[in-house]
Design a protein around this motif. Structure first.
Motif, PDB file in Angstrom:
ATOM      1  N   ASP A  45       0.468  -1.158   0.058  1.00 29.20           N
ATOM      2  CA  ASP A  45      -0.132  -0.233   0.123  1.00 29.20           C
ATOM      3  C   ASP A  45       1.087   0.678  -0.006  1.00 29.20           C
ATOM      4  OD1 ASP A  45      -2.359   1.807   0.148  1.00 29.20           O
ATOM      5  OD2 ASP A  45      -1.947   1.731   2.349  1.00 29.20           O
ATOM      6  N   SER A  46       0.857   1.868  -0.624  1.00 32.92           N
ATOM      7  CA  SER A  46       1.574   3.660  -1.098  1.00 32.92           C
ATOM      8  C   SER A  46       1.516   4.718   0.697  1.00 32.92           C
ATOM      9  CB  SER A  46       1.258   3.952  -2.333  1.00 32.92           C
ATOM     10  OG  SER A  46      -0.359   4.753  -2.405  1.00 32.92           O
ATOM     11  N   ASP A  47       0.184   4.090   0.979  1.00 32.14           N
ATOM     12  CA  ASP A  47      -0.001   4.707   2.218  1.00 32.14           C
ATOM     13  C   ASP A  47       1.276   4.761   3.473  1.00 32.14           C
ATOM     14  OD1 ASP A  47      -1.997   6.425   1.307  1.00 32.14           O
ATOM     15  OD2 ASP A  47      -3.382   5.226   1.550  1.00 32.14           O
ATOM     16  N   SER A  48       1.310   3.267   3.239  1.00 33.55           N
ATOM     17  CA  SER A  48       2.470   2.951   4.201  1.00 33.55           C
ATOM     18  C   SER A  48       3.711   3.246   3.813  1.00 33.55           C
ATOM     19  CB  SER A  48       2.074   0.808   4.625  1.00 33.55           C
ATOM     20  OG  SER A  48       1.185  -0.050   4.933  1.00 33.55           O
ATOM     21  N   TYR A  49       4.209   2.955   2.457  1.00 35.05           N
ATOM     22  CA  TYR A  49       5.633   3.231   2.226  1.00 35.05           C
ATOM     23  C   TYR A  49       5.395   4.797   1.793  1.00 35.05           C
ATOM     24  CZ  TYR A  49       4.331   2.931  -2.408  1.00 35.05           C
ATOM     25  OH  TYR A  49       3.760   2.690  -4.001  1.00 35.05           O
ATOM     26  N   VAL A  50       4.916   5.855   1.710  1.00 32.79           N
ATOM     27  CA  VAL A  50       5.759   6.751   0.990  1.00 32.79           C
ATOM     28  C   VAL A  50       6.433   7.735   2.776  1.00 32.79           C
ATOM     29  CG1 VAL A  50       4.659   9.346   0.818  1.00 32.79           C
ATOM     30  CG2 VAL A  50       4.051   7.190  -0.296  1.00 32.79           C
ATOM     31  N   PHE A  51       5.972   7.265   3.790  1.00 29.75           N
ATOM     32  CA  PHE A  51       5.667   8.469   4.771  1.00 29.75           C
ATOM     33  C   PHE A  51       7.764   7.797   4.996  1.00 29.75           C
ATOM     34  CE2 PHE A  51       7.182   9.561   9.527  1.00 29.75           C
ATOM     35  CZ  PHE A  51       6.831  10.899   8.548  1.00 29.75           C
ATOM     36  N   PRO A  52       7.275   6.202   5.366  1.00 33.55           N
ATOM     37  CA  PRO A  52       9.372   5.614   5.821  1.00 33.55           C
ATOM     38  C   PRO A  52      10.663   6.036   4.547  1.00 33.55           C
ATOM     39  CG  PRO A  52       7.285   4.215   6.167  1.00 33.55           C
ATOM     40  CD  PRO A  52       6.973   5.680   5.306  1.00 33.55           C
ATOM     41  N   ARG A  53       9.908   5.748   3.821  1.00 29.79           N
ATOM     42  CA  ARG A  53      10.697   6.039   1.884  1.00 29.79           C
ATOM     43  C   ARG A  53      11.726   7.581   2.173  1.00 29.79           C
ATOM     44  NH1 ARG A  53       8.580   2.502  -2.884  1.00 29.79           N
ATOM     45  NH2 ARG A  53       8.566   0.802  -2.064  1.00 29.79           N
ATOM     46  N   ALA A  54      10.399   8.477   2.734  1.00 28.10           N
ATOM     47  CA  ALA A  54      10.419   9.896   2.809  1.00 28.10           C
ATOM     48  C   ALA A  54      11.355  10.170   3.721  1.00 28.10           C
ATOM     49  CB  ALA A  54       9.062  10.576   2.517  1.00 28.10           C
ATOM     50  N   ILE A  55      11.357   9.828   5.044  1.00 26.15           N
ATOM     51  CA  ILE A  55      12.203   9.732   5.697  1.00 26.15           C
ATOM     52  C   ILE A  55      13.874   9.635   5.322  1.00 26.15           C
ATOM     53  CG2 ILE A  55      12.278   9.627   8.188  1.00 26.15           C
ATOM     54  CD1 ILE A  55      10.681  11.577   7.953  1.00 26.15           C
ATOM     55  N   ALA A  56      13.606   8.376   5.476  1.00 25.52           N
ATOM     56  CA  ALA A  56      14.826   7.661   5.058  1.00 25.52           C
ATOM     57  C   ALA A  56      15.658   8.514   3.544  1.00 25.52           C
ATOM     58  CB  ALA A  56      14.701   6.262   4.933  1.00 25.52           C
ATOM     59  N   ILE A  57      15.078   8.756   2.837  1.00 30.15           N
ATOM     60  CA  ILE A  57      15.932   9.639   2.057  1.00 30.15           C
ATOM     61  C   ILE A  57      16.534  10.820   1.950  1.00 30.15           C
ATOM     62  CG2 ILE A  57      15.615  10.286  -0.001  1.00 30.15           C
ATOM     63  CD1 ILE A  57      13.530   8.237  -1.324  1.00 30.15           C
ATOM     64  N   ALA A  58      15.781  11.440   3.674  1.00 35.38           N
ATOM     65  CA  ALA A  58      15.737  12.619   3.970  1.00 35.38           C
ATOM     66  C   ALA A  58      17.154  12.540   4.608  1.00 35.38           C
ATOM     67  CB  ALA A  58      14.912  13.293   4.046  1.00 35.38           C
ATOM     68  N   LEU A  59      17.061  11.435   5.273  1.00 37.54           N
ATOM     69  CA  LEU A  59      18.242  10.782   6.163  1.00 37.54           C
ATOM     70  C   LEU A  59      19.276  11.060   5.063  1.00 37.54           C
ATOM     71  CD1 LEU A  59      19.123  10.782   9.000  1.00 37.54           C
ATOM     72  CD2 LEU A  59      18.354   8.793   9.087  1.00 37.54           C
ATOM     73  N   ILE A  60      19.322  10.692   4.385  1.00 39.02           N
ATOM     74  CA  ILE A  60      20.154   9.277   3.082  1.00 39.02           C
ATOM     75  C   ILE A  60      20.799  10.989   3.108  1.00 39.02           C
ATOM     76  CG2 ILE A  60      21.513   9.013   1.419  1.00 39.02           C
ATOM     77  CD1 ILE A  60      19.442   6.311   2.149  1.00 39.02           C
ATOM     78  N   VAL A  61      20.367  11.913   2.368  1.00 43.27           N
ATOM     79  CA  VAL A  61      20.020  13.013   1.833  1.00 43.27           C
ATOM     80  C   VAL A  61      21.337  14.234   2.428  1.00 43.27           C
ATOM     81  CG1 VAL A  61      20.261  15.088   0.278  1.00 43.27           C
ATOM     82  CG2 VAL A  61      18.844  12.964  -0.047  1.00 43.27           C
ATOM     83  N   PHE A  62      20.891  14.684   4.395  1.00 41.78           N
ATOM     84  CA  PHE A  62      21.258  15.653   5.099  1.00 41.78           C
ATOM     85  C   PHE A  62      22.704  14.208   5.756  1.00 41.78           C
ATOM     86  CE2 PHE A  62      16.879  17.096   5.164  1.00 41.78           C
ATOM     87  CZ  PHE A  62      17.220  18.254   5.044  1.00 41.78           C
ATOM     88  N   SER A  63      22.439  12.805   5.917  1.00 43.52           N
ATOM     89  CA  SER A  63      23.964  12.681   6.464  1.00 43.52           C
ATOM     90  C   SER A  63      25.004  12.397   5.226  1.00 43.52           C
ATOM     91  CB  SER A  63      23.783  11.470   6.547  1.00 43.52           C
ATOM     92  OG  SER A  63      22.784  11.403   7.733  1.00 43.52           O
ATOM     93  N   LEU A  64      24.691  12.663   3.959  1.00 47.58           N
ATOM     94  CA  LEU A  64      25.596  12.820   3.438  1.00 47.58           C
ATOM     95  C   LEU A  64      26.207  14.308   3.292  1.00 47.58           C
ATOM     96  CD1 LEU A  64      24.290  10.460  -0.207  1.00 47.58           C
ATOM     97  CD2 LEU A  64      26.715  10.203   1.409  1.00 47.58           C
ATOM     98  N   LEU A  65      25.380  15.209   3.190  1.00 46.05           N
ATOM     99  CA  LEU A  65      25.562  16.173   3.452  1.00 46.05           C
ATOM    100  C   LEU A  65      26.888  16.623   4.254  1.00 46.05           C
ATOM    101  CD1 LEU A  65      22.689  18.407   2.293  1.00 46.05           C
ATOM    102  CD2 LEU A  65      24.227  18.164   0.544  1.00 46.05           C
TER     103      LEU A  65
END
Length: 159
Positions: free
Chosen positions: A37-57
């Motif tokens: 279900d897209s309602d289930s994975y959108v939020f965790p993916r968005a947070i994980a991607i943001a965490l990866i981007v900010f960690s790399l920065l």
């Protein structure tokens, strides 16, 4: 005679922690691949991607512009303060099923504010900070419960 400037110190601990967060975020991203279900994975993916981007920065920033650490002043950096911050956050997580998100958020925000405050408490801070704390926690509660429709714990004591 030439004097060499001291080598700038890099935040090795911060970069190591960023690497740990990148690994954990990759695990979280991989774990969301089984969610249908897209309602289930959108939020965790968005947070994980943001965490990866900010960690790399953070890592990139530390590699490009390493800076000298500021000298530690009296009442500044301390291990007991760090331990208390983690303890307050853990206790808040464990108390949330019984007290609910809103009450735990208010109490933990207040305790975290008191533990992490470096400057002395002035009258202005005593008046403004609690108002800001209530606004931030209530804002996140409204955002998650109303707009993102995330079910938040109400608390067994208040059911």
């Amino acid at each position: 005679m030439t004097t060499r400037s001291p080598q700038p110190k890099r935040d090795i601990g911060g970069m190591a922690t960023a690497c740990v967060f990148i690994v954990l975020s990759c695990i979280a991203l991989w774990d969301t691949t089984t969610m249908m279900d897209s309602d289930s994975y959108v939020f965790p993916r968005a947070i994980a991607i943001a965490l990866i981007v900010f960690s790399l920065l953070l890592i990139l920033y530390n590699l490009i512009r390493p800076g000298e650490r500021a000298p530690v002043t009296a009442g500044g950096e301390s291990t007991p303060r760090r331990v208390m911050l983690v303890a307050v956050m853990l206790l808040s997580c464990f108390a949330m099923p019984w007290l609910g998100f809103l009450l735990c958020g208010m109490v933990s925000f207040g305790l975290l504010m008191m533990v992490s405050m470096y400057e002395p408490w002035t009258t202005k801070r005593r008046l403004i900070y609690p108002v800001v704390a209530v606004a931030v926690v209530a804002g996140f509660y409204t955002l998650f419960s109303t707009f993102l429709m995330v079910p938040l714990p109400v608390g067994f004591l208040f059911e």
